[in-house]
Design an enzyme around this catalytic site. Structure first.
Site, PDB file in Angstrom:
ATOM      1  N   CYS A  36     -18.836  11.211-111.574  1.00 14.14           N
ATOM      2  CA  CYS A  36     -18.391  10.855-112.915  1.00 14.14           C
ATOM      3  C   CYS A  36     -18.792  11.807-114.044  1.00 14.14           C
ATOM      4  CB  CYS A  36     -18.904   9.470-113.236  1.00 14.14           C
ATOM      5  SG  CYS A  36     -20.667   9.260-112.984  1.00 14.14           S
ATOM      6  N   ARG A  52     -18.123  18.165-109.459  1.00 15.08           N
ATOM      7  CA  ARG A  52     -19.089  17.106-109.183  1.00 15.08           C
ATOM      8  C   ARG A  52     -18.499  15.972-108.371  1.00 15.08           C
ATOM      9  NH1 ARG A  52     -23.198  16.990-113.906  1.00 15.08           N
ATOM     10  NH2 ARG A  52     -23.695  15.003-113.007  1.00 15.08           N
ATOM     11  N   TRP A  72     -15.908   8.170-110.725  1.00 12.80           N
ATOM     12  CA  TRP A  72     -16.278   8.072-109.315  1.00 12.80           C
ATOM     13  C   TRP A  72     -16.546   6.577-109.108  1.00 12.80           C
ATOM     14  CZ3 TRP A  72     -20.414   6.814-106.031  1.00 12.80           C
ATOM     15  CH2 TRP A  72     -20.302   7.294-104.733  1.00 12.80           C
ATOM     16  N   ASN A 107     -20.243   6.294-117.646  1.00 15.38           N
ATOM     17  CA  ASN A 107     -20.841   6.694-116.370  1.00 15.38           C
ATOM     18  C   ASN A 107     -21.964   5.712-116.086  1.00 15.38           C
ATOM     19  OD1 ASN A 107     -19.277   8.963-116.386  1.00 15.38           O
ATOM     20  ND2 ASN A 107     -20.918  10.378-116.957  1.00 15.38           N
ATOM     21  N   GLY A 108     -22.002   5.183-114.884  1.00 12.91           N
ATOM     22  CA  GLY A 108     -23.102   4.284-114.544  1.00 12.91           C
ATOM     23  C   GLY A 108     -22.582   2.964-114.001  1.00 12.91           C
ATOM     24  N   GLU A 151     -30.978  18.662 -91.626  1.00 10.56           N
ATOM     25  CA  GLU A 151     -30.123  19.283 -92.639  1.00 10.56           C
ATOM     26  C   GLU A 151     -28.853  19.867 -91.999  1.00 10.56           C
ATOM     27  OE1 GLU A 151     -29.755  19.177 -95.643  1.00 10.56           O
ATOM     28  OE2 GLU A 151     -28.744  20.994 -96.299  1.00 10.56           O
ATOM     29  N   LYS A 196     -25.087  18.782 -93.049  1.00 13.07           N
ATOM     30  CA  LYS A 196     -24.062  19.741 -93.495  1.00 13.07           C
ATOM     31  C   LYS A 196     -22.773  19.513 -92.716  1.00 13.07           C
ATOM     32  CE  LYS A 196     -25.193  20.835 -96.534  1.00 13.07           C
ATOM     33  NZ  LYS A 196     -26.427  20.366 -97.078  1.00 13.07           N
ATOM     34  N   GLU A 217     -21.089  16.106 -93.649  1.00  9.03           N
ATOM     35  CA  GLU A 217     -20.542  16.093 -95.009  1.00  9.03           C
ATOM     36  C   GLU A 217     -19.188  16.757 -95.112  1.00  9.03           C
ATOM     37  OE1 GLU A 217     -23.382  16.636 -98.694  1.00  9.03           O
ATOM     38  OE2 GLU A 217     -23.861  18.082 -97.154  1.00  9.03           O
ATOM     39  N   HIS A 239     -36.514   9.505 -75.283  1.00  8.98           N
ATOM     40  CA  HIS A 239     -36.821   8.099 -75.590  1.00  8.98           C
ATOM     41  C   HIS A 239     -35.562   7.309 -75.927  1.00  8.98           C
ATOM     42  CE1 HIS A 239     -41.044   8.905 -75.276  1.00  8.98           C
ATOM     43  NE2 HIS A 239     -40.858   9.986 -76.007  1.00  8.98           N
ATOM     44  N   LYS A 260     -21.135  15.568-106.303  1.00  7.00           N
ATOM     45  CA  LYS A 260     -22.188  16.584-106.350  1.00  7.00           C
ATOM     46  C   LYS A 260     -23.501  15.997-106.835  1.00  7.00           C
ATOM     47  CE  LYS A 260     -23.914  20.718-106.056  1.00  7.00           C
ATOM     48  NZ  LYS A 260     -24.330  21.086-104.689  1.00  7.00           N
TER      49      LYS A 260
END
Ligand code: AGP
Ligand code: GLU
Length: 607
Positions: free
Chosen positions: A2, A30, A79, A105-106, A480, A484, A487, A503, A602
């Protein structure tokens, strides 16, 4: 996530839509799902246009108003958190009368009860959003002054907000307010902005004022007023940050930039003589830092993976008991943090809601709160006691790459500083500093693996599941690498400890479920080789990342990628490179939207 841009020109008759759209487009990276704009016309009415999808769709809706849209102008990229992605749910949203328009926003956490109450009072809602209740509350409280109505409305709201509001009753005014959601006022020559991110409006302004929590600002053609007036700070802006040059995607550009971004992270900070690091941002808390005996690292997503690395590092090299936790868990856990603890918050954007909440909690408990961030002037920098900038430059790709390696290096610098105050010896410190000096070149060399990684990505292009395995310093890198891939290519990937495989997870391994094993020549090398054997014995496929000159894995693994030799603690800075490239090439081969993956944003400014 947003974005808000709002502006007001001194000249009432000046069309300003193109500036507003340009500024909104700078926030595009973003992530958002719909966009909208509301503006004044010459007859002082407000027109509002919205569209789902790209800002380009909104621009089509606005074409005929290019010369007639006047300020105040508010624009928003949404968003969605409450209510599906539809035109009517896009912002700006208005009250029943169409006299008040708001971009938000929020999240309004108590919107269900507020909505019910407002409906009982006769208000009619046109969207499914939580935001719309604020518009109706403003309508309810408006007598003859917009800021008073906004203030009263916000007293009812539980949650987070950055808002910009305009009204037909006061056509030369924008009212803005924020709570745990960034908002700033930008001052240009004959234009004033409200925006959720400096990068949106930086080319148009010279000075900026950041709003603090619960502040309400009134913007008028000749200036602004905030309840607590603050001194504007100078804007430092180099306009080139949003150019991807000859690269097809920002992500690839940002991966390739890493030798120079890491140089920048370290510039002026290495102290070879003392075997330590000089971190100017921490000088103000030097005495408190020297008394720290425990470290609690917090972050989300990629930043959390940097925290995990920091945990191994600070424990082993700074001799400080260290823990890391994702911010969203940390903030709700009942904890017993001793007063000699330092909280280290890691966040690229410095605006991640959960991480900010963790910091606020630490500060209110008198715990020293430090931040590692890439974002100058972000909320994180303003609420922590002190911090370290990662200096990676703007990162546009939603998938963090260059900011991650800068976070790793920043943590190494911090470990040097804290370690040298404790048990890290001078020769040990000097060895690390000397190797850090080589890191940009080692990263440059590692990046040469891109063609080999592309070949491997082609070979496994049809696989839908991957394991990423590592131990010790390379366990966070396994996590990570998996993130990646998930995503940007939308395939299933799990990052795990090499030692955990037997295990349970081993049950999943098969020829079509490859394991990417990070196995440099370090203290757990032999253990990782045993884990690889366990996979191969069960007909699993293995792609190994190991140190140049190590020929042993050629005959065991199906594919091998080589990285240069370095110190154990610095391997992660190199081993993540082929994983970033693998995710990139794999997603590209599958035709994914690399820089703007679906469903993601983002910076995650809501809880
Ligand atoms: C990284 O690729 C992701 N986009 C995401 O996990 C990100 O790292 C996370 O949202 C934290 O963001 P921050 O660093 O801005 O706090
Ligand atoms: N919660 C609001 C909505 O879903 C605002 C979302 C945003 O921050 O973009 O409309």
């Amino acid at each position: 996530m947003c974005g808000i841009v709002a502006c007001l020109t001194k000249d009432r008759d000046k069309p300003t839509l193109s500036i507003g759209i340009d500024a909104l487009t700078r926030l595009e990276y973003r992530g958002y799902d719909s966009a909208g704009a509301a503006f004044r016309t010459a007859s002082n009415t407000i027109i509002c246009k919205k569209a789902i999808g790209k800002i380009l769709n909104l621009q089509k809706e606005l074409e005929e108003y290019d010369q007639t849209a006047l300020t105040p102008l508010i624009l928003h990229t949404r968003w969605a958190t409450h209510g599906t992605v539809t035109t009517s749910n896009a912002h700006p949203l208005s009250d029943c009368s169409g006299n008040f328009y708001i971009a938000h926003n929020g999240i309004v956490e108590n919107y269900t009860s507020l909505k019910k109450q407002l409906q009982e009072e006769g208000h009619v809602f046109l969207s499914e959003t939580d935001t719309e209740v604020i518009a109706h509350l403003i309508e309810k409280y408006f007598i003859n002054n917009l800021e008073d109505a906004v203030r009263k409305a916000l007293e009812q709201v539980v949650g987070t907000y950055g808002i910009a509001v305009i009204s037909t009753y006061e056509p030369d005014k924008i009212v803005a307010a924020s709570l745990s959601s960034p908002l700033l006022i930008g001052l240009g020559e004959d234009i004033i902005f409200v925006a959720s991110d400096l990068s949106a409006i930086a080319p148009y302004i010279q000075k900026v004022v950041y709003l603090d929590d619960r502040e309400v600002a009134v913007i008028e053609p000749n200036g602004y007023t905030i309840i607590r007036e603050k001194k504007p700070q100078e804007v430092q802006w180099s306009g080139s940050a949003h150019d991807k040059g000859n690269y097809p995607h920002y992500m690839l550009q940002e991966i390739m930039e890493q030798p120079s971004t890491l140089e920048e992270t370290m510039r002026g900070r290495l102290d070879l003589q003392e075997g330590s690091a000089k971190l100017g941002g921490l000088i103000s808390v030097a005495v408190r830092l020297s008394r720290v005996n425990n470290v609690q690292l917090v972050g989300c997503g990629t930043a959390y993976h940097a925290c995990l690395f920091g945990e191994y590092l600070l424990e082993e090299h700074a001799c400080i008991s260290s823990k890391s936790e994702v911010s969203s868990e940390f903030r709700y856990r009942k904890r017993a943090l001793s007063k000699d603890t330092a909280l280290i918050a890691v966040s690229q954007s410095g605006e991640t809601a959960d991480t900010l909440a963790a910091i606020k909690d630490a500060v209110s408990n008198n715990i020293l709160a430090l931040g590692i961030t890439n974002s100058i002037g972000s909320t994180q920098t303003r609420i922590t006691d002190a911090g370290v900038y990662t200096r990676s430059g703007t990162e546009i790709g939603v998938a963090a790459t260059k900011t991650f390696t800068s976070q790793l290096v920043s943590l190494v610098l911090l470990a040097l500083l804290l370690g040298r105050q404790r048990k890290l010896t001078l020769p040990e410190g000097q060895t690390i500093v000397n190797e850090l000096l080589r890191i940009p070149n080692l990263v440059r060399h590692t990046l040469l693996c891109t063609d080999r990684v592309l070949e491997i990505a082609k070979k496994y292009e049809n696989c839908e599941n991957f394991f990423f395995l590592g131990r010790k310093y390379n366990y966070p890198i396994a996590k990570e690498g998996a993130l990646k891939l998930k995503e940007i290519s939308y395939v299933h990937a799990e990052g795990s400890y090499g030692g955990e495989l037997k295990h349970g997870e081993l049950a999943l391994v098969s020829e079509h479920f490859p394991s990417i094993c990070i196995v440099p020549k370090d203290s757990v090398y032999d253990k990782m080789v045993s884990n690889i054997e366990e996979i191969k014995t069960r007909n699993g496929t293995v792609i190994a990342i190991t140190t140049e000159g190590n020929t042993e894995l050629k005959s065991i693994a199906d594919d091998v990628i080589y990285i240069p030799e370095t110190l154990e603690i610095l391997y992660p800075i190199l081993s993540i490179i082929p994983l970033q490239l693998f995710a990139y090439h794999f997603a590209n081969l599958r035709g994914c939207d690399i820089d703007k993956p679906r469903n993601l944003a983002k910076s995650v400014t809501v809880e």
